[in-house]
Design a protein around this motif. Structure first.
Motif, PDB file in Angstrom:
ATOM      1  N   VAL A   1       0.832  -1.208   0.000  1.00 36.21           N
ATOM      2  CA  VAL A   1       0.000   0.000   0.000  1.00 36.21           C
ATOM      3  C   VAL A   1       0.863   1.254   0.000  1.00 36.21           C
ATOM      4  O   VAL A   1       0.560   2.238  -0.684  1.00 36.21           O
ATOM      5  CB  VAL A   1      -0.962  -0.006   1.202  1.00 36.21           C
TER       6      VAL A   1
ATOM      7  N   ALA B   1       2.159   1.998  -3.433  1.00 38.73           N
ATOM      8  CA  ALA B   1       1.082   2.536  -4.276  1.00 38.73           C
ATOM      9  C   ALA B   1       0.826   4.014  -3.963  1.00 38.73           C
ATOM     10  O   ALA B   1       0.644   4.838  -4.878  1.00 38.73           O
ATOM     11  CB  ALA B   1      -0.193   1.714  -4.079  1.00 38.73           C
TER      12      ALA B   1
ATOM     13  N   ALA C   1       1.329   7.196  -6.490  1.00 41.96           N
ATOM     14  CA  ALA C   1       0.209   8.082  -6.807  1.00 41.96           C
ATOM     15  C   ALA C   1       0.500   9.516  -6.370  1.00 41.96           C
ATOM     16  O   ALA C   1       0.150  10.478  -7.065  1.00 41.96           O
ATOM     17  CB  ALA C   1      -1.065   7.572  -6.137  1.00 41.96           C
TER      18      ALA C   1
END
Length: 332
Positions: free
Chosen positions: A188, A191, A195
């Protein structure tokens, strides 16, 4: 002809508020930083020969402050439970509430050496509260407008913050849980970093929100700490290098980050710096590197000089009734 005397009307009487009616969640991020500082000083006993009780004294004082603030926030919820969901709608409230839950992990890690029973209870409560807050925010993001789904560094606290749970979980014997928390948090975190970088390249960050960028350093520091605890040094070393790079960027852009002046969001600077010092101390012991030992010492000194003043200013803002206004905290 003389003018008649003018008697101005009396100033309006401010509305009388109940005790803890507007307790601001923004009080918790700097408390989380103080917990991290206490744990860093506890670690310094092994690395720098600091007296064993110094870190415990810091942790004891922070625990009292944390428990008082938790009671104050619960008192607000008792008066009007809906304030919990209203606080989650604003960014400072969202960051504060998740910091309150994550601080529970750090409290459990602080006392596990004294009482496994109390540490288990606190760990369980913190985990339940973390799941509640993260689940509620995730539901809001999924069901809300697309415009509200922009990535913020607070996502690390919400969705990667589970990486703090192994701090008390591993000493309590929850090895399988800690392993799952580590690998899940790592995926996570990667990610969110990706982003956030893509979003940063498209648009500049408004000056008042720039201090939140320091939160990106937190998972880069805590993930390798847990990797060392799990016996995964080959995973920890690259993450340590990432942490050094991120901290270097933050230091180089310090003026850009703080151009808007002091605000409650400066609480975002506190825990990442303390966590960085902790992981550098562990890496120094693991590798025997004198360079890493110097970096660990310098970062510990910097954390000790920065975190308490930031926490003091935020607490003073709360005591004067300014913190709730500036962070748009809900009122019971």
């Amino acid at each position: 002809m003389s003018k008649p005397p003018y008697f101005p009307p009396p100033p309006p009487i401010p509305e009388k508020t109940r005790l803890f009616q507007r307790t601001p969640p923004a009080i918790f991020p700097p408390i989380m930083g103080l917990f991290g500082l206490g744990l860093a000083w506890r670690r310094a006993t092994e690395v720098f020969g600091v007296p064993a009780g110094f870190g415990d004294v810091v942790l004891g004082a922070v625990t009292l402050l944390y428990l008082f603030c938790v009671v104050a926030y619960i008192a607000k919820l008792i008066q009007r439970p809906a304030t919990f969901f209203e606080d989650l709608k604003v960014l400072p409230g969202r960051a504060g509430l998740i910091a309150m839950m994550l601080s529970g992990y750090l409290l459990a890690a602080s006392i596990v050496v004294y009482s496994t029973t109390w540490a288990t209870v606190i760990f369980s409560l913190a985990l339940a509260g973390h799941i509640l807050v993260a689940g509620r925010v995730a539901f809001t993001l999924i069901t809300g407008p697309v415009e509200a789904r922009s990535v913020t560094p607070v996502w690390h606290l919400l969705f990667v913050g589970f990486i703090l749970s192994p701090f008390p979980a591993l000493p309590l014997g929850f090895h399988a849980f800690s392993t799952v928390a580590f690998w899940g948090s790592l995926v996570v975190a990667i990610a969110i970093w990706g982003a956030s970088l893509a979003q940063f390249l498209r648009a500049d960050v408004p000056p008042p929100l720039r201090p939140l960028l320091a939160i990106h350093l937190a998972p880069a520091s805590v993930l390798p700490t847990v990797a060392f605890m799990l016996g995964l040094p080959e995973v920890a070393y690259p993450l340590c290098a990432l942490a050094v790079v991120l901290l270097s960027l933050l230091v180089l852009r310090a003026r850009w980050l703080t151009v808007a002046g002091f605000s409650p969001l400066w609480g975002a600077f506190t825990f990442p710096l303390a966590a960085f010092s902790t992981v550098m101390q562990i890496a120094a012991v693991s590798t025997g590197s004198e360079v890493l030992r110097i970096i660990a010492g310098l970062s510990l000194v910097a954390a000790s000089l920065m975190i308490p003043p930031i926490a003091y200013k935020v607490v003073m803002m709360w005591s004067k009734g300014v913190l709730a206004v500036k962070t748009n905290a809900a009122q019971a």
